[in-house]
Structure formats: structure tokens, C-alpha cells
Write a protein that holds these residues in place. Structure first.
Motif, PDB file in Angstrom:
ATOM      1  N   UNK A 101     -63.712 -31.759  63.081  1.00 28.37           N
ATOM      2  CA  UNK A 101     -63.476 -33.137  63.518  1.00 28.37           C
ATOM      3  C   UNK A 101     -63.595 -34.054  62.313  1.00 28.37           C
ATOM      4  N   UNK A 102     -62.592 -34.911  62.119  1.00 27.06           N
ATOM      5  CA  UNK A 102     -62.593 -35.865  61.010  1.00 27.06           C
ATOM      6  C   UNK A 102     -62.993 -37.270  61.473  1.00 27.06           C
ATOM      7  N   UNK A 103     -63.328 -37.397  62.768  1.00 26.95           N
ATOM      8  CA  UNK A 103     -63.664 -38.723  63.301  1.00 26.95           C
ATOM      9  C   UNK A 103     -64.986 -38.720  64.055  1.00 26.95           C
ATOM     10  N   UNK A 104     -65.931 -37.882  63.613  1.00 23.22           N
ATOM     11  CA  UNK A 104     -67.272 -37.924  64.181  1.00 23.22           C
ATOM     12  C   UNK A 104     -67.419 -37.251  65.527  1.00 23.22           C
ATOM     13  N   UNK A 105     -66.491 -36.356  65.884  1.00 21.50           N
ATOM     14  CA  UNK A 105     -66.645 -35.582  67.109  1.00 21.50           C
ATOM     15  C   UNK A 105     -65.722 -35.950  68.243  1.00 21.50           C
ATOM     16  N   UNK A 106     -64.884 -36.968  68.052  1.00 15.39           N
ATOM     17  CA  UNK A 106     -63.997 -37.398  69.132  1.00 15.39           C
ATOM     18  C   UNK A 106     -62.800 -36.458  69.301  1.00 15.39           C
ATOM     19  N   UNK A 107     -62.195 -36.060  68.189  1.00  9.81           N
ATOM     20  CA  UNK A 107     -61.033 -35.166  68.245  1.00  9.81           C
ATOM     21  C   UNK A 107     -61.272 -33.974  67.323  1.00  9.81           C
ATOM     22  N   UNK A 108     -60.624 -32.846  67.652  1.00 14.69           N
ATOM     23  CA  UNK A 108     -60.897 -31.590  66.961  1.00 14.69           C
ATOM     24  C   UNK A 108     -59.607 -30.852  66.647  1.00 14.69           C
ATOM     25  N   UNK A 109     -59.609 -30.124  65.522  1.00 10.30           N
ATOM     26  CA  UNK A 109     -58.476 -29.302  65.120  1.00 10.30           C
ATOM     27  C   UNK A 109     -58.967 -27.911  64.747  1.00 10.30           C
ATOM     28  N   UNK A 110     -58.150 -26.900  64.992  1.00  7.92           N
ATOM     29  CA  UNK A 110     -58.492 -25.535  64.592  1.00  7.92           C
ATOM     30  C   UNK A 110     -58.437 -25.421  63.077  1.00  7.92           C
ATOM     31  N   UNK A 111     -59.398 -24.691  62.512  1.00  6.88           N
ATOM     32  CA  UNK A 111     -59.451 -24.484  61.071  1.00  6.88           C
ATOM     33  C   UNK A 111     -59.132 -23.033  60.714  1.00  6.88           C
ATOM     34  N   UNK A 112     -59.943 -22.086  61.207  1.00  6.26           N
ATOM     35  CA  UNK A 112     -59.716 -20.689  60.849  1.00  6.26           C
ATOM     36  C   UNK A 112     -60.525 -19.767  61.741  1.00  6.26           C
ATOM     37  N   UNK A 113     -60.145 -18.500  61.718  1.00  8.64           N
ATOM     38  CA  UNK A 113     -60.920 -17.432  62.351  1.00  8.64           C
ATOM     39  C   UNK A 113     -61.774 -16.755  61.281  1.00  8.64           C
ATOM     40  N   UNK A 114     -63.078 -16.738  61.512  1.00  8.92           N
ATOM     41  CA  UNK A 114     -63.990 -16.109  60.553  1.00  8.92           C
ATOM     42  C   UNK A 114     -63.935 -14.593  60.672  1.00  8.92           C
ATOM     43  N   UNK A 115     -63.977 -14.087  61.911  1.00  7.18           N
ATOM     44  CA  UNK A 115     -64.009 -12.650  62.144  1.00  7.18           C
ATOM     45  C   UNK A 115     -63.702 -12.384  63.607  1.00  7.18           C
ATOM     46  N   UNK A 116     -63.329 -11.137  63.901  1.00 12.42           N
ATOM     47  CA  UNK A 116     -62.994 -10.726  65.261  1.00 12.42           C
ATOM     48  C   UNK A 116     -63.738  -9.448  65.601  1.00 12.42           C
ATOM     49  N   UNK A 117     -64.108  -9.317  66.879  1.00 11.75           N
ATOM     50  CA  UNK A 117     -64.834  -8.135  67.319  1.00 11.75           C
ATOM     51  C   UNK A 117     -64.416  -7.718  68.709  1.00 11.75           C
ATOM     52  N   UNK A 118     -65.162  -6.773  69.253  1.00  5.32           N
ATOM     53  CA  UNK A 118     -64.825  -6.172  70.530  1.00  5.32           C
ATOM     54  C   UNK A 118     -65.557  -6.787  71.703  1.00  5.32           C
ATOM     55  N   UNK A 119     -65.797  -5.987  72.709  1.00  5.98           N
ATOM     56  CA  UNK A 119     -66.284  -6.435  74.016  1.00  5.98           C
ATOM     57  C   UNK A 119     -67.626  -7.164  73.894  1.00  5.98           C
ATOM     58  N   UNK A 120     -67.737  -8.298  74.577  1.00 10.11           N
ATOM     59  CA  UNK A 120     -68.894  -9.181  74.448  1.00 10.11           C
ATOM     60  C   UNK A 120     -70.042  -8.744  75.350  1.00 10.11           C
ATOM     61  N   UNK A 121     -70.555  -7.554  75.082  1.00 11.63           N
ATOM     62  CA  UNK A 121     -71.723  -7.029  75.777  1.00 11.63           C
ATOM     63  C   UNK A 121     -72.690  -6.473  74.745  1.00 11.63           C
ATOM     64  N   UNK A 122     -74.007  -6.728  74.906  1.00  9.73           N
ATOM     65  CA  UNK A 122     -74.992  -6.308  73.898  1.00  9.73           C
ATOM     66  C   UNK A 122     -75.380  -4.846  74.076  1.00  9.73           C
ATOM     67  N   UNK A 123     -74.421  -3.955  73.941  1.00  8.12           N
ATOM     68  CA  UNK A 123     -74.629  -2.532  74.134  1.00  8.12           C
ATOM     69  C   UNK A 123     -74.295  -1.820  72.826  1.00  8.12           C
ATOM     70  N   UNK A 124     -75.240  -1.038  72.320  1.00  7.29           N
ATOM     71  CA  UNK A 124     -74.987  -0.302  71.086  1.00  7.29           C
ATOM     72  C   UNK A 124     -73.772   0.601  71.244  1.00  7.29           C
ATOM     73  N   UNK A 125     -72.928   0.593  70.237  1.00  9.97           N
ATOM     74  CA  UNK A 125     -71.692   1.361  70.279  1.00  9.97           C
ATOM     75  C   UNK A 125     -70.480   0.509  70.564  1.00  9.97           C
TER      76      UNK A 125
END
Length: 388
Positions: A157-181
Motif C-alpha cells: 500500500x502506497x497510501x497508508x493502508x487504503x488501497x493495495x497492489x500485488x507485489x510478488x510471491x515469496x514461496x509456494x507449498x502444499x496442503x495447509x495442514x500441520x502434518x509431518x510429510x
């Protein structure tokens, strides 16, 4: 780390931008008052309507920052009915956190999944490529409704939080469950160091570890470097260090706090080192208070100048409403408990005021599911008055 996400699931042109000539920094807007006129206890910022079909736990994982303008921003995980896709609300306070109003929303404009977990707010303290000093960043986990994938994305946000733009993807992963493996990524934490933006996060993608803590850096907010490990356990695959939080001490060292799940009951551990990019080789300690209390789960840590001298490290955890304070630069035998009125919460956030860092805000949004009474609230704490 999320202990109840299985239950929750059952319920349910970068380079050219970076190389362009930077625009001049915009003037910083001024807010008339930056400090609250009084302390406050458990003031409700947002509570979901009781007649709406919100997904349990309704809200969770709150964060707040004070901008250089003096305005405060807050956000959290918002489990609103779908469709439409979930998003991160942006609330603003102009009186130091005593009253709040919604000024914006951060929506997933890239994946068609929603912005679901672990928002983190950060204001750039200096220009980074084409993003001026004062740009507000939000890092969050974009996850589809079926929890099948995870992406840590950055919005600005360039205006203090009122409007937002996408910047980048830092990283990608798999299924959102806290299970080893499984291979999700979690819990981003942003910080500028040596003119680079660091993104620390929890990572389950390495087959050698149930989970580890890592970081990547960028000099333009678009291109991210190869991962560096911050914490991993070579002796036990089941170890799940998670939820990194970092602060600088006045002696030049850095504290890197995290939970040690899988092998130590999610007790809060920390590392102390001179280089926040090399925590893997730093000294490692466990937090235990003067009362024999081990803080457990979802730490957050800040450093305040309260009391002069070495000041004080202020640490919060997810299972105890008290603050854990260290006035000896992180000495492991010097943690003292202090009671505050803000309720305990999963991943309760801490924020110090720019004008006076002996004033602290604690912000929380309740507990992991099942919890159908969660709401977002904050307290303003006078650290001097606590006797720290």
C-alpha cells in the motif's frame, strides 16, 4: 503451527517494475496524536456478527503496526462466509489504539484462493527499489478453501493502508495442514536489514525435517534469494520449530524467538546472535520465568528502552496472558513475568509506540478452533507503570 487445522478443514512483469526509475518519496502524512490519552484493557476492535454464518474460529492471529505518520493499522485472519473469498481487513486508529475503523481490505488478486492465514504488516523504513520509504507491506498465506495449497504473497500500500497492489510471491507449498510429510509453508515475518527485505517463515518442504525455519531476502521485492535455514533439528525429524519473531537488542545482537513443537511441547525457544541472517549458528536457549513458567506456543517479541540501561525484551506467548520480560539482553536466567489485562490469544501480537516505546500495545484475536466466541481486541500498556 496450527494444532487444529485438520478440524478446521473438516469444516470446510516484475523485473521491469524493479528496474524502472524510482518515483520520489511521497510526503509523509501527519496524524495529530500518536499516543493514546490513557491505557486501555481488552478493547474490542472487531467482533463478527452473531447472526452470520462465520466459519469457526471466526477471527484469529491479529497484528498491528504504527506507521511513521502516527496512524495505527491492524489486521487478522477473517473467517467470513465463503463465497466471496476470505481476505485480510485493514483497520485504522488515529488515537493510539483507543478506537478503530475499517479503511481497506487486502484481497487475493492472483490465485483465486483468498488470503486466509497469518497476515503480517510492515512499513518500509527505507526505499527498496521502486517502493518508497513508508510503503506498507502485508505478507500473508494465500490458501484455497479446501486447504490444498499454500502461497506466501506480498501486497503493498502506497497510501497508508487504503488501497493495495500485488507485489510478488515469496514461496509456494502444499496442503495447509500441520502434518509431518506434507509440504505447506507458514507464518511470514518481514524485516529490513542491510538494505534487503528479509522474509522469515516456517517450511515443511524439506524431506529431512518435519518442519524448519528459513529465510529468503530481496533487494527489489520481486526476486527472492535461495533459502537459508535458521532453525532445524538434525536429531529428530519430528521436531517442528515454527512461528519466527525477531527483534534487535541495544548491544547489536538479535533475538530470534520461535516455538519448538514436535519434540518440546511447543515451548518458546530463542537464539541470540550478531547477524540476523545467520541464526542457525547462534546460541540457543529456552524461555523459563522467575516463577518457573515455560511460555508455550506462538511467540512474539519486541525490545523497549523502558527503564534505561539495557532496556527490556518483551515476549508474549499463546498460552499465557502474562508478558515475559528480560532486562539483561536475553540472559536465559533473567526472564520475569508481568501480568497485563489483555487476554491470552494464539499468536498475540505486540507493538511499541514510535513516540514513546515505554508504551506497548498487545493485540489478539482468540484461540485456535474450536472457538466460536473469538473477537479482535487490544490493550494499551504503560510498561513503566508495570514496574519493568
Amino acid at each position: 503451527m496450527r494444532f487444529s487445522m485438520v478440524a478446521l478443514a473438516a469444516l470446510s512483469g516484475a523485473l521491469s517494475l524493479a528496474s524502472a526509475a524510482p518515483a520520489p518519496d511521497p510526503p509523509t502524512p501527519v496524524v495529530e496524536r500518536t499516543l493514546p490519552s490513557t491505557t486501555a484493557s481488552d478493547k474490542t476492535i472487531f467482533s463478527p456478527p452473531t447472526d452470520a454464518n462465520w466459519t469457526n474460529p471466526r477471527v484469529l492471529y491479529a497484528r498491528a503496526i504504527e506507521l511513521s505518520s502516527g496512524a495505527l493499522l491492524a489486521t487478522w485472519e477473517n473467517y467470513s462466509p465463503e463465497p466471496p473469498l476470505v481476505h485480510f481487513p485493514i483497520y485504522q486508529s488515529l488515537d493510539g489504539g483507543l478506537t478503530w475503523s475499517e479503511i481497506g481490505q487486502v484481497h487475493d488478486t492472483q490465485n483465486g484462493w483468498g488470503l486466509r492465514y497469518q497476515p503480517f504488516l510492515y512499513e518500509l523504513p527505507q526505499r527498496i527499489a521502486n517502493y518508497p520509504k513508508g510503503t506498507v507491506l502485508l505478507a500473508g498465506n494465500s490458501i484455497p478453501t479446501d486447504l490444498s495449497l499454500t502461497k506466501i504473497d506480498i501486497y503493498a500500500s502506497r497510501d497508508g493502508g487504503f488501497t493495495w497492489e500485488f507485489v510478488s510471491n515469496v514461496a509456494s507449498g502444499g496442503e495447509a495442514l500441520p502434518i509431518n510429510g506434507l509440504t505447506p509453508i507458514w507464518e511470514p515475518f518481514l524485516m529490513v536489514y542491510d538494505s534487503e527485505l528479509i522474509c522469515y517463515y516456517s517450511d515443511q518442504r524439506d524431506e529431512n525435517y518435519g518442519q524448519k525455519l528459513v529465510h529468503t531476502t530481496t533487494r527489489n521485492l520481486h526476486n527472492w534469494t535461495t533459502l537459508i535455514d535458521d532453525v532445524h533439528d538434525d536429531s529428530a525429524y519430528a521436531a517442528r520449530p515454527g512461528m519466527p519473531a525477531v527483534a534487535q537488542l541495544p548491544d547489536g545482537n538479535w533475538i530470534f524467538a520461535y516455538e519448538a513443537c514436535g519434540t518440546d511441547g511447543c515451548r518458546v525457544h530463542y537464539r541470540l546472535g550478531a547477524n540476523p541472517l545467520d541464526m542457525l549458528n547462534a546460541g540457543s536457549y529456552t524461555v523459563v520465568s522467575d516463577q518457573g513458567t515455560y511460555p508455550v506456543s506462538s511467540p512474539y517479541v519486541v525490545w523497549s528502552s523502558v527503564g534505561g540501561g539495557n532496556g527490556a525484551l518483551i515476549l508474549s506467548c499463546g498460552t499465557n496472558a502474562n508478558l515475559f520480560v528480560n532486562r539483561k539482553l536475553g540472559d536465559p536466567d533473567s526472564w520475569v513475568e508481568y501480568a497485563i489485562d489483555q487476554p491470552k490469544a494464539y499468536s498475540r501480537g505486540l507493538m511499541l509506540y514510535n513516540e514513546d516505546d515505554t508504551m506497548l500495545m498487545a493485540i489478539g484475536a482468540g484461540h485456535l478452533p474450536p472457538s466460536d466466541t473469538n473477537y479482535v481486541s487490544n490493550s494499551v500498556v504503560d510498561l513503566d507503570a508495570l514496574g519493568i
